[in-house]
Motif scaffolding. Sequence first.
Motif, PDB file in Angstrom:
ATOM      1  N   ASN A  12       0.805   3.881  -3.047  1.00 53.35           N
ATOM      2  CA  ASN A  12       0.423   5.256  -2.736  1.00 53.35           C
ATOM      3  C   ASN A  12       1.538   6.233  -3.113  1.00 53.35           C
ATOM      4  O   ASN A  12       1.287   7.282  -3.698  1.00 53.35           O
ATOM      5  CB  ASN A  12       0.078   5.382  -1.252  1.00 53.35           C
ATOM      6  N   ARG A  13       2.764   5.881  -2.786  1.00 45.67           N
ATOM      7  CA  ARG A  13       3.904   6.752  -3.116  1.00 45.67           C
ATOM      8  C   ARG A  13       4.062   6.872  -4.631  1.00 45.67           C
ATOM      9  O   ARG A  13       4.338   7.957  -5.143  1.00 45.67           O
ATOM     10  CB  ARG A  13       5.185   6.209  -2.493  1.00 45.67           C
TER      11      ARG A  13
ATOM     12  N   TYR B 192       1.433   9.231  -5.860  1.00 42.60           N
ATOM     13  CA  TYR B 192       1.810  10.596  -5.477  1.00 42.60           C
ATOM     14  C   TYR B 192       2.868  11.142  -6.434  1.00 42.60           C
ATOM     15  O   TYR B 192       2.760  12.275  -6.922  1.00 42.60           O
ATOM     16  CB  TYR B 192       2.327  10.604  -4.033  1.00 42.60           C
TER      17      TYR B 192
ATOM     18  N   GLY C 259       0.819  -1.217   0.000  1.00 44.62           N
ATOM     19  CA  GLY C 259       0.000   0.000   0.000  1.00 44.62           C
ATOM     20  C   GLY C 259       0.846   1.257   0.000  1.00 44.62           C
ATOM     21  O   GLY C 259       0.540   2.238  -0.688  1.00 44.62           O
TER      22      GLY C 259
END
Length: 160
Positions: free
Chosen positions: A22-23, A26, A18
Amino acid sequence: MQRTAEATAINNLNHPLGFIVNRTAYIIRVRMREKLKREGYSLTPEELAIIHHLWQEDGQTQSQLANSTIRERTTTTRILDGLVRKGLVERRGHPDDRRKVCAWLTKKGLQLRDRLLPVALQMAKHGTSGLSAKDIEITMRTLSHIQNNLLKLDLGAPKD
């Protein structure tokens, strides 16, 4: 000896999936924002996502756009407000349901397609450079599978 998915997940607590996903999302947003700015566009990646969905099917309701871009309705409304101010989108009543409002691309919004798609494709190509088509396919299939698993997850009743 092959590791099970559970053992792999437990052993990777320092870099959980996760966090990596997510990174990555981003970094994609930040780099796309920078690229759009350098190319002279005053658009955010979030606005581009809405416009992209309208290029695919113009005249969607705000709820449809919120669902397809995985955003809250209030956030989608705010993004659409910005696109209306920029003259790229206009709101019109739904032809069959007066309670609904649809977003339609203006001529200016439609004309952006031929200029923005190459920018987005260039970013995608750069992001996936060094990966084989098979690796990309496996990654997409794996992430879709994880999404579907999580969407089916029964979290039970909330605790008091």
